[in-house]
Design a protein around this motif. Sequence first.
Motif, PDB file in Angstrom:
ATOM      1  N   SER A  89       0.840  -1.195   0.000  1.00 35.46           N
ATOM      2  CA  SER A  89       0.000   0.000   0.000  1.00 35.46           C
ATOM      3  C   SER A  89       0.873   1.242   0.000  1.00 35.46           C
ATOM      4  N   VAL A  90       0.272   2.366  -0.386  1.00 35.18           N
ATOM      5  CA  VAL A  90       0.958   3.653  -0.317  1.00 35.18           C
ATOM      6  C   VAL A  90       1.187   3.979   1.161  1.00 35.18           C
ATOM      7  N   ARG A  91       2.348   4.478   1.461  1.00 33.09           N
ATOM      8  CA  ARG A  91       2.723   4.725   2.859  1.00 33.09           C
ATOM      9  C   ARG A  91       1.796   5.748   3.514  1.00 33.09           C
ATOM     10  N   ARG A  92       1.511   5.528   4.775  1.00 31.69           N
ATOM     11  CA  ARG A  92       0.749   6.488   5.585  1.00 31.69           C
ATOM     12  C   ARG A  92       1.733   7.256   6.471  1.00 31.69           C
ATOM     13  N   PRO A  93       2.025   8.519   6.165  1.00 32.69           N
ATOM     14  CA  PRO A  93       2.955   9.286   7.004  1.00 32.69           C
ATOM     15  C   PRO A  93       2.377   9.509   8.400  1.00 32.69           C
ATOM     16  N   ASP A  94       3.225   9.473   9.396  1.00 30.97           N
ATOM     17  CA  ASP A  94       2.824   9.780  10.757  1.00 30.97           C
ATOM     18  C   ASP A  94       3.857  10.709  11.379  1.00 30.97           C
ATOM     19  N   ASP A  95       3.641  11.093  12.630  1.00 31.19           N
ATOM     20  CA  ASP A  95       4.534  12.037  13.300  1.00 31.19           C
ATOM     21  C   ASP A  95       5.971  11.526  13.340  1.00 31.19           C
ATOM     22  N   ARG A  96       6.123  10.242  13.606  1.00 30.11           N
ATOM     23  CA  ARG A  96       7.472   9.688  13.728  1.00 30.11           C
ATOM     24  C   ARG A  96       8.220   9.778  12.392  1.00 30.11           C
ATOM     25  N   LEU A  97       7.546   9.434  11.310  1.00 33.45           N
ATOM     26  CA  LEU A  97       8.177   9.516   9.997  1.00 33.45           C
ATOM     27  C   LEU A  97       8.622  10.948   9.706  1.00 33.45           C
ATOM     28  N   VAL A  98       7.731  11.906   9.941  1.00 37.47           N
ATOM     29  CA  VAL A  98       8.045  13.306   9.660  1.00 37.47           C
ATOM     30  C   VAL A  98       9.241  13.755  10.488  1.00 37.47           C
ATOM     31  N   ARG A  99       9.246  13.433  11.763  1.00 38.17           N
ATOM     32  CA  ARG A  99      10.351  13.856  12.635  1.00 38.17           C
ATOM     33  C   ARG A  99      11.674  13.232  12.193  1.00 38.17           C
ATOM     34  N   GLU A 100      11.661  11.937  11.908  1.00 39.40           N
ATOM     35  CA  GLU A 100      12.899  11.269  11.509  1.00 39.40           C
ATOM     36  C   GLU A 100      13.391  11.792  10.157  1.00 39.40           C
ATOM     37  N   LEU A 101      12.477  11.978   9.218  1.00 37.26           N
ATOM     38  CA  LEU A 101      12.842  12.453   7.886  1.00 37.26           C
ATOM     39  C   LEU A 101      13.446  13.851   7.950  1.00 37.26           C
ATOM     40  N   TYR A 102      12.782  14.761   8.646  1.00 36.02           N
ATOM     41  CA  TYR A 102      13.250  16.141   8.683  1.00 36.02           C
ATOM     42  C   TYR A 102      14.456  16.320   9.607  1.00 36.02           C
ATOM     43  N   THR A 103      14.581  15.467  10.608  1.00 35.98           N
ATOM     44  CA  THR A 103      15.790  15.496  11.427  1.00 35.98           C
ATOM     45  C   THR A 103      16.990  15.079  10.599  1.00 35.98           C
ATOM     46  N   ALA A 104      16.802  14.058   9.759  1.00 39.16           N
ATOM     47  CA  ALA A 104      17.885  13.608   8.878  1.00 39.16           C
ATOM     48  C   ALA A 104      18.265  14.708   7.893  1.00 39.16           C
ATOM     49  N   ARG A 105      17.274  15.352   7.309  1.00 37.96           N
ATOM     50  CA  ARG A 105      17.564  16.460   6.388  1.00 37.96           C
ATOM     51  C   ARG A 105      18.288  17.587   7.104  1.00 37.96           C
ATOM     52  N   CYS A 106      17.828  17.902   8.312  1.00 39.57           N
ATOM     53  CA  CYS A 106      18.413  19.026   9.050  1.00 39.57           C
ATOM     54  C   CYS A 106      19.858  18.741   9.449  1.00 39.57           C
ATOM     55  N   ALA A 107      20.206  17.467   9.580  1.00 34.38           N
ATOM     56  CA  ALA A 107      21.566  17.108   9.943  1.00 34.38           C
ATOM     57  C   ALA A 107      22.521  17.237   8.770  1.00 34.38           C
ATOM     58  N   ALA A 108      22.001  17.134   7.534  1.00 32.79           N
ATOM     59  CA  ALA A 108      22.875  17.084   6.363  1.00 32.79           C
ATOM     60  C   ALA A 108      22.736  18.271   5.416  1.00 32.79           C
ATOM     61  N   GLU A 109      21.507  18.708   5.153  1.00 31.61           N
ATOM     62  CA  GLU A 109      21.312  19.701   4.091  1.00 31.61           C
ATOM     63  C   GLU A 109      21.889  21.083   4.421  1.00 31.61           C
ATOM     64  N   PRO A 110      21.686  21.623   5.623  1.00 33.68           N
ATOM     65  CA  PRO A 110      22.294  22.926   5.910  1.00 33.68           C
ATOM     66  C   PRO A 110      23.814  22.911   5.764  1.00 33.68           C
ATOM     67  N   GLU A 111      24.432  21.809   6.162  1.00 31.61           N
ATOM     68  CA  GLU A 111      25.886  21.702   6.034  1.00 31.61           C
ATOM     69  C   GLU A 111      26.298  21.645   4.565  1.00 31.61           C
ATOM     70  N   ALA A 112      25.525  20.926   3.745  1.00 35.90           N
ATOM     71  CA  ALA A 112      25.832  20.860   2.312  1.00 35.90           C
ATOM     72  C   ALA A 112      25.715  22.242   1.680  1.00 35.90           C
ATOM     73  N   VAL A 113      24.702  22.995   2.068  1.00 36.58           N
ATOM     74  CA  VAL A 113      24.511  24.352   1.549  1.00 36.58           C
ATOM     75  C   VAL A 113      25.671  25.246   1.981  1.00 36.58           C
ATOM     76  N   ARG A 114      26.071  25.119   3.239  1.00 37.40           N
ATOM     77  CA  ARG A 114      27.217  25.907   3.734  1.00 37.40           C
ATOM     78  C   ARG A 114      28.472  25.604   2.919  1.00 37.40           C
ATOM     79  N   LEU A 115      28.760  24.326   2.722  1.00 40.49           N
ATOM     80  CA  LEU A 115      29.939  23.943   1.960  1.00 40.49           C
ATOM     81  C   LEU A 115      29.894  24.496   0.544  1.00 40.49           C
ATOM     82  N   ALA A 116      28.710  24.473  -0.056  1.00 39.92           N
ATOM     83  CA  ALA A 116      28.563  24.995  -1.418  1.00 39.92           C
ATOM     84  C   ALA A 116      28.854  26.486  -1.465  1.00 39.92           C
ATOM     85  N   ALA A 117      28.302  27.224  -0.498  1.00 36.46           N
ATOM     86  CA  ALA A 117      28.519  28.673  -0.471  1.00 36.46           C
ATOM     87  C   ALA A 117      29.981  29.013  -0.209  1.00 36.46           C
ATOM     88  N   GLU A 118      30.625  28.257   0.677  1.00 35.72           N
ATOM     89  CA  GLU A 118      32.040  28.497   0.969  1.00 35.72           C
ATOM     90  C   GLU A 118      32.919  28.157  -0.236  1.00 35.72           C
TER      91      GLU A 118
END
Length: 237
Positions: A89-118
């Motif tokens: 079935s198509v996945r049913r997003p819940d609070d845990r999925l959202v938190r884990e997904l966005y925590t993972a993004r927050c750990a990596a994406e801002p740093e990648a953007v910083r490195l790109a700008a530098e």
Amino acid sequence: MPSIEYETPGAAPSPSTALPPLGQPASRTDRVRDALRQAILDGALPPGRALVERELAELYGVSKTPVREALKQLQSTGLVEINAYQGVSVRRPDDRLVRELYTARCAAEPEAVRLAAEEHGAVSYPAARRALAEAAALIGSGETQGLGTANRRFHRELYTACDNSFLCGFLDQLQDLTAFVAGLGWRLRATFEEEAAEHAAILEAMEQGDADRAEHLTRAHIRKAQRTLVGALGDER
């Protein structure tokens, strides 16, 4: 002990290791996967919708084998769930999925953007600006079906500029699931105009070569999106 033979650099590959020609048509599995992926991201196949191999095979005019393989590939992106008792079935997003997904993004994406700008300093990002313009046009027309794809392209144009294959590969793995969750969130609570303004601010900081500000704005943008999504899912319940 048998000797190991190595390919001579620059030599043509042997017939057994020859690469496929460019322009090779997509396989049935690829076509089914891409069609299902788009239907899920667009909301045509909503969360919880059962994905029956026989029905999908009839719909796409293929055997069940490419459908089965396509569903396995979509499971690896997080878009579908395979349950031994309830099927696929198509996945049913819940609070845990959202938190884990966005925590993972927050750990990596801002740093990648910083490195790109530098790394690049004050330069333009024309592809990111085109994605931003496309998103603005979709919002202005009220046709937001393709907005998730435009937004994901915007983010990717910025973080891939860091030229770090490990960071980029990790973030690429999150792209489909992020677009899926964000699209669901917009259907519950339309925040795309606010997000467009945040994207514009991030791009401005990047094009000015302001690494600190670009990192800060990216992190704030991701955290705000997480809070909004968790709130929207709570309101729906």
